[in-house]
Design a protein around this motif. Structure first.
Motif, short mmCIF file in Angstrom:
data_model
loop_
_atom_site.label_atom_id
_atom_site.label_comp_id
_atom_site.label_asym_id
_atom_site.label_seq_id
_atom_site.Cartn_x
_atom_site.Cartn_y
_atom_site.Cartn_z
N LEU A 317 34.95 31.37 41.11
CA LEU A 317 34.83 32.58 40.28
C LEU A 317 36.17 33.28 40.15
CD1 LEU A 317 31.41 33.90 41.57
CD2 LEU A 317 31.89 32.85 39.37
N PHE A 318 36.92 33.36 41.24
CA PHE A 318 38.24 33.98 41.17
C PHE A 318 39.15 33.17 40.25
CE2 PHE A 318 42.57 34.70 42.74
CZ PHE A 318 42.62 36.09 42.67
N SER A 319 39.05 31.84 40.35
CA SER A 319 39.84 30.96 39.49
C SER A 319 39.49 31.17 38.03
CB SER A 319 39.59 29.50 39.89
OG SER A 319 40.12 28.62 38.93
N ILE A 320 38.20 31.30 37.73
CA ILE A 320 37.77 31.51 36.35
C ILE A 320 38.33 32.82 35.81
CG2 ILE A 320 35.75 32.01 34.91
CD1 ILE A 320 34.22 29.96 36.61
N ARG A 321 38.24 33.87 36.60
CA ARG A 321 38.75 35.17 36.15
C ARG A 321 40.24 35.09 35.85
NH1 ARG A 321 39.34 40.43 39.93
NH2 ARG A 321 41.03 39.12 40.69
N GLU A 322 41.00 34.40 36.73
CA GLU A 322 42.44 34.33 36.56
C GLU A 322 42.84 33.47 35.36
OE1 GLU A 322 44.33 36.44 38.21
OE2 GLU A 322 42.34 37.01 38.86
N ARG A 323 41.98 32.54 34.94
CA ARG A 323 42.29 31.75 33.75
C ARG A 323 41.91 32.48 32.48
NH1 ARG A 323 39.67 26.07 35.08
NH2 ARG A 323 38.62 27.26 36.71
N LEU A 324 40.89 33.33 32.56
CA LEU A 324 40.47 34.08 31.38
C LEU A 324 41.37 35.29 31.10
CD1 LEU A 324 36.58 34.08 31.79
CD2 LEU A 324 37.87 33.04 29.92
N HIS A 325 41.82 35.94 32.16
CA HIS A 325 42.57 37.18 32.00
C HIS A 325 43.82 37.04 31.12
CE1 HIS A 325 44.17 41.13 32.94
NE2 HIS A 325 45.30 40.56 33.31
N PRO A 326 44.66 36.01 31.33
CA PRO A 326 45.89 35.92 30.52
C PRO A 326 45.64 35.72 29.03
CG PRO A 326 46.04 34.54 32.48
CD PRO A 326 44.62 34.96 32.35
N ILE A 327 44.48 35.22 28.64
CA ILE A 327 44.21 34.99 27.21
C ILE A 327 43.36 36.10 26.61
CG2 ILE A 327 44.43 32.50 27.50
CD1 ILE A 327 41.36 32.33 27.29
N GLY A 328 43.17 37.19 27.36
CA GLY A 328 42.38 38.31 26.85
C GLY A 328 40.88 38.13 27.03
N GLY A 329 40.49 37.25 27.93
CA GLY A 329 39.07 37.02 28.21
C GLY A 329 38.61 37.80 29.42
N SER A 330 37.33 37.61 29.78
CA SER A 330 36.77 38.34 30.92
C SER A 330 35.56 37.58 31.46
CB SER A 330 36.36 39.76 30.51
OG SER A 330 35.33 39.71 29.53
N ILE A 331 35.16 37.95 32.67
CA ILE A 331 33.96 37.38 33.28
C ILE A 331 33.12 38.53 33.83
CG2 ILE A 331 35.24 36.97 35.43
CD1 ILE A 331 33.31 34.67 36.00
N GLN A 332 31.83 38.51 33.55
CA GLN A 332 30.90 39.52 34.07
C GLN A 332 29.82 38.81 34.88
OE1 GLN A 332 31.36 39.68 30.41
NE2 GLN A 332 33.17 40.89 30.86
N ILE A 333 29.44 39.41 36.00
CA ILE A 333 28.45 38.80 36.89
C ILE A 333 27.34 39.80 37.17
CG2 ILE A 333 28.05 37.82 39.17
CD1 ILE A 333 30.93 36.86 39.12
N ILE A 334 26.11 39.37 36.98
CA ILE A 334 24.93 40.17 37.34
C ILE A 334 24.13 39.35 38.33
CG2 ILE A 334 22.84 41.31 36.50
CD1 ILE A 334 24.16 41.50 33.76
N SER A 335 23.93 39.90 39.52
CA SER A 335 23.22 39.13 40.54
C SER A 335 22.64 40.05 41.60
CB SER A 335 24.17 38.12 41.19
OG SER A 335 23.51 37.40 42.21
N GLU A 336 21.49 39.65 42.12
CA GLU A 336 20.88 40.30 43.27
C GLU A 336 20.46 39.20 44.22
OE1 GLU A 336 17.86 43.26 42.70
OE2 GLU A 336 18.60 43.75 40.70
N PRO A 337 20.63 39.41 45.53
CA PRO A 337 20.21 38.38 46.48
C PRO A 337 18.74 38.01 46.28
CG PRO A 337 21.51 40.06 47.59
CD PRO A 337 21.27 40.55 46.19
N GLY A 338 18.49 36.71 46.13
CA GLY A 338 17.12 36.23 45.96
C GLY A 338 16.60 36.28 44.54
N LYS A 339 17.40 36.80 43.60
CA LYS A 339 16.92 36.96 42.22
C LYS A 339 17.82 36.25 41.21
CE LYS A 339 14.54 41.35 43.02
NZ LYS A 339 14.36 42.75 42.56
#
Length: 367
Positions: A317-339
């Protein structure tokens, strides 16, 4: 004439005293006690205390709980007959002050205060940002090291598969063909040789798919992602559904490759860690943007979730964020334990130019 000059001096002093933007206070020291003689309007405003509640009272009556330094500079100023500087946080008014005390008569002292609160907060915020930057650089160094190890591991894995599967199959096929050349072969032997060739072709296609899927370049991102899900999830018994959205807004090949690689990482993470039974993959396109959403019904991420490298299994996930950031992209995560978890990766339809990114184009693909 002298009386008139004295009057003008007093008027000039009063104008200066009243109109100065910085707080000024005048004290008289008698028998070791510091007593207020006067304060200007700026003092009233900054200190939050009306003049009528100050003048005539001792310093400690007005400020009984204040830090000792503000009282000490007045006494030190008289004892040394020179200016004294003090800089500290004043808890009584919640401000950071700088003060300069200087003698004006043998028993009188004036103090000018400078409100440094905004400057101090800015300085503290700058220090926090500098620390964040240092931490961020350290994370990037760790990530770069891990990516290098990951690349080497992938290369070794592919080399091992070539050696163990294709290499072994080719050697076996060679021996069979040499045997067939030396004697008349039966139909069964010929069929066996053909089957060996077909096995080598299948193994080659599998390795090609892992390294660079032809469908991504031949027919586009949507079919490639759907094929990826079938290839990775189906053998694990994980069901999936795919929605490709409209194709009006097309992304360029480099963006598609990047999103494909990152989606592959997410699906592998789902297989390894999520304990999911179903995955949904959705692609949304709009003016200037493309988004790939991967949603699973697994155990979700730990709470509270953090992007700091090392806080999660692996570094995907950290790798994905760092590859998206330089090109003006982003990553959003929605999560709850068990859901379960939903990860949305958004990128521009076109790769930014070198100038827009501020770095060489290849930098974003070093992963």
């Amino acid at each position: 004439m002298k009386r008139q000059e004295k009057g003008l001096d007093e008027l000039s002093y009063r104008i200066f005293f009243e109109r100065t933007f910085d707080p000024i206070s005048l004290y008289e020291v008698e028998a070791g006690k510091v007593r207020f003689i006067d304060v200007n309007p700026a003092y009233e405003e900054v200190m939050g205390t009306p003049k009528e509640d100050i003048v005539g009272r001792t310093f400690l009556e007005v400020w009984p709980d204040v830090e000792p330094c503000w009282h000490d500079i007045i006494m030190e100023c008289l004892n040394t007959e020179g200016s004294v500087h003090c800089e500290s946080y004043c808890a009584s008014i919640g401000k950071y002050l700088e003060a300069i005390a200087f003698p004006i008569l043998p028993d009188r002292v004036s103090v000018i205060f400078l409100d440094r609160t905004r400057w101090k907060k800015s300085d503290e915020k700058l220090r926090e940002k500098q620390k964040e930057l240092l931490d961020y650089r350290e994370e990037l160094r760790e990530l770069a090291a891990q990516l290098t190890l990951s690349e080497e591991k992938t290369r070794r894995s592919i080399a091992g598969q070539i050696h163990d599967s294709i290499g072994h199959s080719l050697v076996t096929l060679l021996h069979k063909l040499q045997s067939l050349r030396e004697r008349r072969c039966s139909k069964e032997e010929l069929d066996d040789a053909i089957e060996s060739v077909e096995t080598v072709i299948a193994q080659s296609r599998e390795l090609i798919f892992q390294v660079s899927p032809p469908t991504l370049y031949d027919i586009g991102l949507n079919p490639a992602l759907e094929s990826l899900a079938e290839h990775l999830l189906a053998p694990q018994g994980i069901s999936y559904d795919f929605q490709g959205g409209n194709l009006v807004h097309q992304a360029d090949d480099r963006i598609c490759v990047l999103l494909y690689q990152m989606t592959r990482e997410l699906l592998i993470n789902v297989i390894k860690h999520a304990k999911a039974s179903h995955v949904s993959i959705r692609v949304h396109r709009g003016p200037g943007k493309i988004q790939v959403v991967v949603e699973d019904d697994g155990i979700g991420f730990p709470s509270p979730f953090t992007f700091k490298w090392g806080k999660l299994d692996g570094f995907g996930l950290f790798s994905i964020r760092e590859r998206l950031h330089p090109i003006g992209g982003s990553i959003q995560i929605i999560s709850e334990p068990g859901k379960g978890a939903t990860v949305a990766m958004t990128a521009p339809l076109n790769m930014p130019s070198h100038e827009e990114r501020g770095e060489p184009l290849d930098t974003a693909h070093n992963s």
